[in-house]
Scaffold this motif. Sequence first.
Motif, mmCIF file in Angstrom:
data_model
loop_
_atom_site.group_PDB
_atom_site.id
_atom_site.type_symbol
_atom_site.label_atom_id
_atom_site.label_comp_id
_atom_site.label_asym_id
_atom_site.label_seq_id
_atom_site.Cartn_x
_atom_site.Cartn_y
_atom_site.Cartn_z
ATOM 1 N N ASP A 38 0.815 -1.215 0.000
ATOM 2 C CA ASP A 38 0.000 0.000 0.000
ATOM 3 C C ASP A 38 0.847 1.263 0.000
ATOM 4 O O ASP A 38 0.370 2.341 0.325
ATOM 5 N N ASP A 39 2.124 1.140 -0.381
ATOM 6 C CA ASP A 39 3.048 2.272 -0.421
ATOM 7 C C ASP A 39 3.354 2.588 -1.880
ATOM 8 O O ASP A 39 3.972 1.784 -2.587
ATOM 9 N N ALA A 40 2.934 3.782 -2.346
ATOM 10 C CA ALA A 40 3.088 4.143 -3.752
ATOM 11 C C ALA A 40 4.546 4.296 -4.165
ATOM 12 O O ALA A 40 4.858 4.266 -5.365
ATOM 13 N N ASP A 41 5.462 4.458 -3.218
ATOM 14 C CA ASP A 41 6.875 4.607 -3.548
ATOM 15 C C ASP A 41 7.586 3.266 -3.699
ATOM 16 O O ASP A 41 8.769 3.222 -4.030
ATOM 17 N N MET A 42 6.891 2.179 -3.446
ATOM 18 C CA MET A 42 7.484 0.855 -3.613
ATOM 19 C C MET A 42 7.292 0.392 -5.068
ATOM 20 O O MET A 42 6.171 0.238 -5.539
ATOM 21 N N GLN A 43 8.410 0.193 -5.744
ATOM 22 C CA GLN A 43 8.409 -0.212 -7.148
ATOM 23 C C GLN A 43 8.479 -1.734 -7.255
ATOM 24 O O GLN A 43 9.393 -2.349 -6.699
ATOM 25 N N PRO A 44 7.530 -2.380 -7.938
ATOM 26 C CA PRO A 44 7.694 -3.814 -8.209
ATOM 27 C C PRO A 44 8.878 -4.022 -9.137
ATOM 28 O O PRO A 44 8.860 -3.585 -10.279
ATOM 29 N N ALA A 45 9.927 -4.650 -8.642
ATOM 30 C CA ALA A 45 11.184 -4.748 -9.382
ATOM 31 C C ALA A 45 11.454 -6.148 -9.925
ATOM 32 O O ALA A 45 12.161 -6.290 -10.914
ATOM 33 N N ARG A 46 10.933 -7.183 -9.242
ATOM 34 C CA ARG A 46 11.149 -8.546 -9.711
ATOM 35 C C ARG A 46 9.946 -9.413 -9.361
ATOM 36 O O ARG A 46 9.404 -9.314 -8.270
ATOM 37 N N PHE A 47 9.510 -10.222 -10.325
ATOM 38 C CA PHE A 47 8.326 -11.059 -10.153
ATOM 39 C C PHE A 47 8.612 -12.402 -10.804
ATOM 40 O O PHE A 47 8.870 -12.480 -12.000
#
Length: 237
Positions: A20-29
């Motif tokens: 729920d933090d907009a500054d957290m970038q999904p970097a690896r999935f």
Amino acid sequence: MVSGHAVGGLLGWAVEREVDDADMQPARFTVDLPRPTALAPIEVQTRVLRDGKRLKLVEASLEQQGVEVARASALFLRRCEQPPGEVWTEPVDMPPVPPDDEIANASLFVRTYGWGVPVQRPDPDWAATGTKYTWLNLEQPVVDGDPLTPFTRAAMAGDITASLANWGSAGLQYINADYTITLARLPEGAVLGMASHSHLSHDGVATGTATLVDLQGAVGSCVAVAVAHSGFNPPPA
């Protein structure tokens, strides 16, 4: 059987809901596909493994009748100031974006270049050798009433890596076992593209890589691992 891109999209939807933090970038999935996913009820479970100041690690799994059919791990990193300097990278030159009427009429594959079957709308003028490309139109939600986010679109596109990279002169002789996407930024818009870069295989085990792009340029990298499965054909779009 549910297509892998839909499975990946559902797992992406699940892990993203834990952040729920907009500054957290999904970097690896990373998605593991140990079993086929049937057209049947699915139970989704998520777990936060690490919740730190600079990173968050989330797992999700899909179960059918108490058996796990797919699993994902996602790493979110906090955005920060971009360091100075230039770092070399190989540029990606995609074929032109198809016209709007082709995009509007495409359920998934807008156009493929150098690979594919008729349901994947191949360009007949593109030689079936060398680098392979595809443009995708990702608009169909994986959960009713919940529109796709940029991250779930990327999660869905990543499943195409194995087909794109492993397609050869005898068609597709490998079936996807897992895939990973890494993102420098979130893609923009419903139209995403992919360019294959490598295929390596030996004794029936293959790995392939591709670059993921949006209409503004490259956004991340994809890698997929596959196992030989003679006569396999991707499901229709």
